[in-house]
Design a protein around this motif. Structure first.
Motif, mmCIF file in Angstrom:
data_model
loop_
_atom_site.group_PDB
_atom_site.id
_atom_site.type_symbol
_atom_site.label_atom_id
_atom_site.label_comp_id
_atom_site.label_asym_id
_atom_site.label_seq_id
_atom_site.Cartn_x
_atom_site.Cartn_y
_atom_site.Cartn_z
ATOM 1 N N UNK A 28 0.851 -1.191 0.000
ATOM 2 C CA UNK A 28 0.000 0.000 0.000
ATOM 3 C C UNK A 28 0.887 1.240 0.000
ATOM 4 N N UNK A 29 0.396 2.307 -0.598
ATOM 5 C CA UNK A 29 1.133 3.570 -0.654
ATOM 6 C C UNK A 29 0.398 4.609 0.190
ATOM 7 N N UNK A 30 1.156 5.295 1.037
ATOM 8 C CA UNK A 30 0.559 6.291 1.932
ATOM 9 C C UNK A 30 1.279 7.629 1.813
ATOM 10 N N UNK A 31 0.513 8.678 1.552
ATOM 11 C CA UNK A 31 1.049 10.039 1.560
ATOM 12 C C UNK A 31 0.839 10.587 2.968
ATOM 13 N N UNK A 32 1.829 10.370 3.835
ATOM 14 C CA UNK A 32 1.678 10.723 5.240
ATOM 15 C C UNK A 32 1.587 12.235 5.442
ATOM 16 N N UNK A 33 2.208 13.011 4.564
ATOM 17 C CA UNK A 33 2.113 14.467 4.664
ATOM 18 C C UNK A 33 0.683 14.940 4.433
ATOM 19 N N UNK A 34 0.011 14.325 3.452
ATOM 20 C CA UNK A 34 -1.371 14.678 3.161
ATOM 21 C C UNK A 34 -2.282 14.306 4.327
ATOM 22 N N UNK A 35 -2.031 13.151 4.924
ATOM 23 C CA UNK A 35 -2.822 12.743 6.090
ATOM 24 C C UNK A 35 -2.629 13.748 7.223
ATOM 25 N N UNK A 36 -1.385 14.152 7.442
ATOM 26 C CA UNK A 36 -1.089 15.130 8.496
ATOM 27 C C UNK A 36 -1.812 16.450 8.231
ATOM 28 N N UNK A 37 -1.894 16.847 6.959
ATOM 29 C CA UNK A 37 -2.609 18.087 6.617
ATOM 30 C C UNK A 37 -4.100 17.947 6.906
ATOM 31 N N UNK A 38 -4.691 16.831 6.473
ATOM 32 C CA UNK A 38 -6.124 16.627 6.654
ATOM 33 C C UNK A 38 -6.511 16.554 8.131
ATOM 34 N N UNK A 39 -5.623 16.015 8.947
ATOM 35 C CA UNK A 39 -5.910 15.870 10.375
ATOM 36 C C UNK A 39 -5.600 17.143 11.164
ATOM 37 N N UNK A 40 -4.994 18.121 10.506
ATOM 38 C CA UNK A 40 -4.624 19.340 11.211
ATOM 39 C C UNK A 40 -3.335 19.201 11.987
ATOM 40 N N UNK A 41 -2.698 18.039 11.881
ATOM 41 C CA UNK A 41 -1.471 17.789 12.642
ATOM 42 C C UNK A 41 -0.322 18.648 12.138
ATOM 43 N N UNK A 42 -0.223 18.808 10.829
ATOM 44 C CA UNK A 42 0.856 19.610 10.247
ATOM 45 C C UNK A 42 0.825 21.040 10.803
ATOM 46 N N UNK A 43 -0.374 21.643 10.827
ATOM 47 C CA UNK A 43 -0.503 23.014 11.321
ATOM 48 C C UNK A 43 -0.247 23.080 12.823
ATOM 49 N N UNK A 44 -0.728 22.068 13.554
ATOM 50 C CA UNK A 44 -0.516 22.062 15.006
ATOM 51 C C UNK A 44 0.970 21.962 15.339
ATOM 52 N N UNK A 45 1.674 21.113 14.612
ATOM 53 C CA UNK A 45 3.118 20.987 14.833
ATOM 54 C C UNK A 45 3.800 22.317 14.534
ATOM 55 N N UNK A 46 3.384 22.963 13.448
ATOM 56 C CA UNK A 46 3.979 24.260 13.090
ATOM 57 C C UNK A 46 3.758 25.288 14.199
ATOM 58 N N UNK A 47 2.522 25.363 14.707
ATOM 59 C CA UNK A 47 2.194 26.339 15.749
ATOM 60 C C UNK A 47 2.907 25.988 17.056
ATOM 61 N N UNK A 48 2.927 24.703 17.412
ATOM 62 C CA UNK A 48 3.613 24.283 18.640
ATOM 63 C C UNK A 48 5.090 24.650 18.592
ATOM 64 N N UNK A 49 5.706 24.426 17.431
ATOM 65 C CA UNK A 49 7.130 24.740 17.298
ATOM 66 C C UNK A 49 7.367 26.248 17.316
ATOM 67 N N UNK A 50 6.449 27.004 16.714
ATOM 68 C CA UNK A 50 6.585 28.468 16.733
ATOM 69 C C UNK A 50 6.453 28.992 18.159
ATOM 70 N N UNK A 51 5.505 28.419 18.912
ATOM 71 C CA UNK A 51 5.337 28.811 20.314
ATOM 72 C C UNK A 51 6.595 28.512 21.116
ATOM 73 N N UNK A 52 7.150 27.323 20.888
ATOM 74 C CA UNK A 52 8.373 26.936 21.584
ATOM 75 C C UNK A 52 9.536 27.838 21.178
ATOM 76 N N UNK A 53 9.601 28.164 19.886
ATOM 77 C CA UNK A 53 10.665 29.033 19.394
ATOM 78 C C UNK A 53 10.558 30.421 20.037
#
Length: 201
Positions: A28-53
């Protein structure tokens, strides 16, 4: 048989076993980046890292102010016309404080990088059994991430990205990222922002 030949033979056997397993169950082929985008995880990681920064930058700015005060104290003690020895002391102190600041800055950058890896790995670990469930639903037993390389071409029927995202949402993995904070400017070395130590070197 030499150690090198034994290693290569073992590696070949292992590779054959993987290929055989893939052939029997399909890949099976999985686009994990796309899944992360759909779940909002990509944006949450970005915001969490910006907050930490921002937090780390704030701490660095406090350190910067403290180091600048130390530098100012050394310069004031030397007076308007410092001796050659005092000039050397000012230069040495400036270099020492900047070195300490750069060490703390590098440490903060490493902390941020480690947190990014931790968040991504945490997501991947949670997603793994869900992706396998999506694959098994199509009678596929191996999941490969859609990257180039190693995936060069594949039949769309083995793409489980949408199925994995759906199952992950049903499992409660969808998140809502908090609003991104305003970026805090990065601090600069103690002797740079106010010209500390300049003109005396």
């Amino acid at each position: 048989m030499t150690m090198k030949k034994l290693f290569l033979a073992t590696l070949a056997t292992f590779a054959f076993a993987l290929i055989t397993n893939a052939d029997s169950g399909g890949v099976a082929i999985l686009d994990i980046d796309e899944v992360a985008r759909q779940l909002g995880v990509e944006e949450k990681v970005r915001v969490d890292l910006l907050t930490m920064q921002n937090t780390l930058n704030g701490e660095l700015q406090k350190t910067q102010s403290n180091l600048q005060n130390q530098m100012a104290g050394v310069e004031q003690a030397a007076g308007q016309n410092p001796t050659e020895e005092q000039r050397r002391q000012i230069l040495a102190t400036n270099q020492q404080l900047n070195s300490e600041f750069n060490r703390l800055k590098t440490q903060a950058q490493q902390t941020l990088a480690n947190e990014r890896v931790r968040l991504i790995n945490e997501f991947r670990i949670k997603l793994e059994p869900i992706a396998l469930d999506a694959a098994r639903a199509k009678n596929l037993h191996v999941v490969m991430m859609k990257v180039t390389p190693p995936v060069f071409a594949y039949d769309p029927s083995v793409d489980i990205t949408a199925d994995t995202a759906k199952l992950a949402m049903e499992a409660g993995m969808k998140v809502v990222a908090p609003a991104a904070p305003a970026a805090v400017p990065a601090a600069t070395p103690a002797g740079d922002s106010k010209g500390k130590g300049k003109g005396k070197e």
